[in-house]
Scaffold this motif. Structure first.
Motif, PDB file in Angstrom:
ATOM      1  N   ARG A  57      52.415  -9.379 -18.362  1.00  0.00           N
ATOM      2  CA  ARG A  57      53.108  -8.915 -19.738  1.00  0.00           C
ATOM      3  C   ARG A  57      51.873  -7.986 -20.124  1.00  0.00           C
ATOM      4  NH1 ARG A  57      55.657 -14.055 -20.275  1.00  0.00           N
ATOM      5  NH2 ARG A  57      53.952 -14.681 -21.457  1.00  0.00           N
ATOM      6  N   VAL A  58      50.719  -8.635 -20.363  1.00  0.00           N
ATOM      7  CA  VAL A  58      49.415  -7.924 -20.974  1.00  0.00           C
ATOM      8  C   VAL A  58      49.179  -6.745 -20.098  1.00  0.00           C
ATOM      9  CG1 VAL A  58      46.971  -8.115 -21.027  1.00  0.00           C
ATOM     10  CG2 VAL A  58      48.486 -10.025 -21.794  1.00  0.00           C
ATOM     11  N   ARG A  59      49.149  -6.728 -18.819  1.00  0.00           N
ATOM     12  CA  ARG A  59      48.999  -5.535 -18.031  1.00  0.00           C
ATOM     13  C   ARG A  59      50.218  -4.390 -18.312  1.00  0.00           C
ATOM     14  NH1 ARG A  59      47.962  -9.061 -13.768  1.00  0.00           N
ATOM     15  NH2 ARG A  59      50.077  -8.768 -13.080  1.00  0.00           N
ATOM     16  N   ARG A  60      51.339  -4.851 -18.464  1.00  0.00           N
ATOM     17  CA  ARG A  60      52.554  -3.868 -18.591  1.00  0.00           C
ATOM     18  C   ARG A  60      52.215  -3.336 -20.059  1.00  0.00           C
ATOM     19  NH1 ARG A  60      57.693  -7.652 -17.454  1.00  0.00           N
ATOM     20  NH2 ARG A  60      57.394  -7.915 -15.504  1.00  0.00           N
ATOM     21  N   VAL A  61      52.141  -4.236 -21.142  1.00  0.00           N
ATOM     22  CA  VAL A  61      51.632  -3.728 -22.235  1.00  0.00           C
ATOM     23  C   VAL A  61      50.421  -2.618 -22.424  1.00  0.00           C
ATOM     24  CG1 VAL A  61      50.773  -4.388 -24.823  1.00  0.00           C
ATOM     25  CG2 VAL A  61      52.587  -5.672 -23.775  1.00  0.00           C
ATOM     26  N   LEU A  62      49.684  -2.899 -21.648  1.00  0.00           N
ATOM     27  CA  LEU A  62      48.246  -1.900 -21.592  1.00  0.00           C
ATOM     28  C   LEU A  62      48.762  -0.637 -20.965  1.00  0.00           C
ATOM     29  CD1 LEU A  62      45.218  -4.398 -20.621  1.00  0.00           C
ATOM     30  CD2 LEU A  62      45.944  -3.361 -22.885  1.00  0.00           C
ATOM     31  N   ALA A  63      49.623  -0.796 -19.971  1.00  0.00           N
ATOM     32  CA  ALA A  63      50.028   0.363 -19.214  1.00  0.00           C
ATOM     33  C   ALA A  63      50.921   1.194 -20.283  1.00  0.00           C
ATOM     34  CB  ALA A  63      50.855   0.205 -17.837  1.00  0.00           C
ATOM     35  N   ALA A  64      51.868   0.681 -20.884  1.00  0.00           N
ATOM     36  CA  ALA A  64      52.709   1.199 -21.765  1.00  0.00           C
ATOM     37  C   ALA A  64      51.794   2.053 -22.732  1.00  0.00           C
ATOM     38  CB  ALA A  64      53.779   0.328 -22.453  1.00  0.00           C
ATOM     39  N   ARG A  65      50.772   1.403 -23.465  1.00  0.00           N
ATOM     40  CA  ARG A  65      49.763   2.146 -24.320  1.00  0.00           C
ATOM     41  C   ARG A  65      49.268   3.205 -23.840  1.00  0.00           C
ATOM     42  NH1 ARG A  65      47.232  -3.344 -27.070  1.00  0.00           N
ATOM     43  NH2 ARG A  65      49.042  -3.873 -28.165  1.00  0.00           N
ATOM     44  N   ARG A  66      48.616   2.960 -22.453  1.00  0.00           N
ATOM     45  CA  ARG A  66      48.065   4.122 -21.652  1.00  0.00           C
ATOM     46  C   ARG A  66      49.199   5.390 -21.710  1.00  0.00           C
ATOM     47  NH1 ARG A  66      45.979   0.838 -18.626  1.00  0.00           N
ATOM     48  NH2 ARG A  66      47.464   0.963 -16.649  1.00  0.00           N
ATOM     49  N   LEU A  67      50.305   4.998 -21.110  1.00  0.00           N
ATOM     50  CA  LEU A  67      51.317   6.121 -20.903  1.00  0.00           C
ATOM     51  C   LEU A  67      51.747   6.743 -22.290  1.00  0.00           C
ATOM     52  CD1 LEU A  67      53.609   4.625 -18.403  1.00  0.00           C
ATOM     53  CD2 LEU A  67      52.056   6.361 -18.145  1.00  0.00           C
ATOM     54  N   ASP A  68      51.857   5.874 -23.485  1.00  0.00           N
ATOM     55  CA  ASP A  68      52.005   6.414 -24.670  1.00  0.00           C
ATOM     56  C   ASP A  68      51.023   7.468 -25.048  1.00  0.00           C
ATOM     57  OD1 ASP A  68      53.509   6.466 -27.106  1.00  0.00           O
ATOM     58  OD2 ASP A  68      52.074   5.440 -27.967  1.00  0.00           O
ATOM     59  N   ARG A  69      49.485   7.155 -24.940  1.00  0.00           N
ATOM     60  CA  ARG A  69      48.594   7.852 -25.454  1.00  0.00           C
ATOM     61  C   ARG A  69      48.534   9.135 -24.474  1.00  0.00           C
ATOM     62  NH1 ARG A  69      45.576   2.968 -25.667  1.00  0.00           N
ATOM     63  NH2 ARG A  69      44.959   3.563 -23.290  1.00  0.00           N
ATOM     64  N   ARG A  70      48.890   8.955 -23.235  1.00  0.00           N
ATOM     65  CA  ARG A  70      48.906  10.216 -22.305  1.00  0.00           C
ATOM     66  C   ARG A  70      50.136  11.308 -23.040  1.00  0.00           C
ATOM     67  NH1 ARG A  70      49.674   8.892 -16.087  1.00  0.00           N
ATOM     68  NH2 ARG A  70      47.658   8.127 -16.664  1.00  0.00           N
ATOM     69  N   ALA A  71      51.272  10.667 -23.336  1.00  0.00           N
ATOM     70  CA  ALA A  71      52.431  11.471 -23.831  1.00  0.00           C
ATOM     71  C   ALA A  71      51.768  11.995 -24.898  1.00  0.00           C
ATOM     72  CB  ALA A  71      53.719  10.774 -23.757  1.00  0.00           C
ATOM     73  N   ALA A  72      51.374  11.402 -25.839  1.00  0.00           N
ATOM     74  CA  ALA A  72      50.835  11.982 -27.087  1.00  0.00           C
ATOM     75  C   ALA A  72      49.837  13.006 -26.903  1.00  0.00           C
ATOM     76  CB  ALA A  72      50.214  11.056 -28.157  1.00  0.00           C
ATOM     77  N   ARG A  73      48.946  13.088 -26.051  1.00  0.00           N
ATOM     78  CA  ARG A  73      47.966  14.278 -25.690  1.00  0.00           C
ATOM     79  C   ARG A  73      48.727  15.148 -25.140  1.00  0.00           C
ATOM     80  NH1 ARG A  73      44.598  10.033 -23.482  1.00  0.00           N
ATOM     81  NH2 ARG A  73      45.355  10.347 -21.526  1.00  0.00           N
ATOM     82  N   ALA A  74      49.614  15.075 -24.019  1.00  0.00           N
ATOM     83  CA  ALA A  74      50.629  16.227 -23.550  1.00  0.00           C
ATOM     84  C   ALA A  74      51.245  16.863 -24.556  1.00  0.00           C
ATOM     85  CB  ALA A  74      51.645  15.703 -22.622  1.00  0.00           C
ATOM     86  N   ALA A  75      51.839  16.214 -25.787  1.00  0.00           N
ATOM     87  CA  ALA A  75      52.697  16.675 -26.632  1.00  0.00           C
ATOM     88  C   ALA A  75      51.854  17.642 -27.575  1.00  0.00           C
ATOM     89  CB  ALA A  75      53.283  15.613 -27.466  1.00  0.00           C
ATOM     90  N   GLN A  76      50.583  17.001 -27.832  1.00  0.00           N
ATOM     91  CA  GLN A  76      49.500  17.635 -28.556  1.00  0.00           C
ATOM     92  C   GLN A  76      49.099  18.981 -27.883  1.00  0.00           C
ATOM     93  OE1 GLN A  76      48.596  17.081 -31.844  1.00  0.00           O
ATOM     94  NE2 GLN A  76      47.861  19.006 -31.675  1.00  0.00           N
TER      95      GLN A  76
END
Length: 90
Positions: free
Chosen positions: A54-73
């Motif tokens: 679960r911890v790995r999934r949460v960290l991966a989701a946060r990482r993907l969220d940051r990547r998506a935010a950078r792509a949107a920016q």
């Protein structure tokens, strides 16, 4: 000199059988206790593994969220740059 056994003394066959029965019971009881301990240990390890997953999934989701935010920016920056270039040409 001969010794006599008291009348209430147990027969050696009965005593041996009772000892074997008690030993078998204790052996079975110990086996069941060992199984229960092993089962508890496996469950504890499984819960720990699930928690880590679960911890790995949460960290991966946060990482993907940051990547998506950078792509949107980047997309917003490119759109703004395109708009400013277009307004300069006219």
């Amino acid at each position: 000199m001969t010794t006599t056994r008291p009348a209430d003394a147990a027969d050696p066959k009965t005593t041996t059988t009772a000892t074997v029965t008690n030993r078998d019971f204790r052996s079975t009881e110990m086996h069941l206790m060992n199984e229960a301990l092993a089962r508890a240990h496996c469950m504890e390890q499984r819960e720990q593994a699930m928690k880590e997953q679960r911890v790995r999934r949460v960290l991966a989701a946060r990482r993907l969220d940051r990547r998506a935010a950078r792509a949107a920016q980047r997309a917003r920056n490119l759109a703004a740059a395109a708009v400013s270039l277009r307004s300069r040409t006219y």
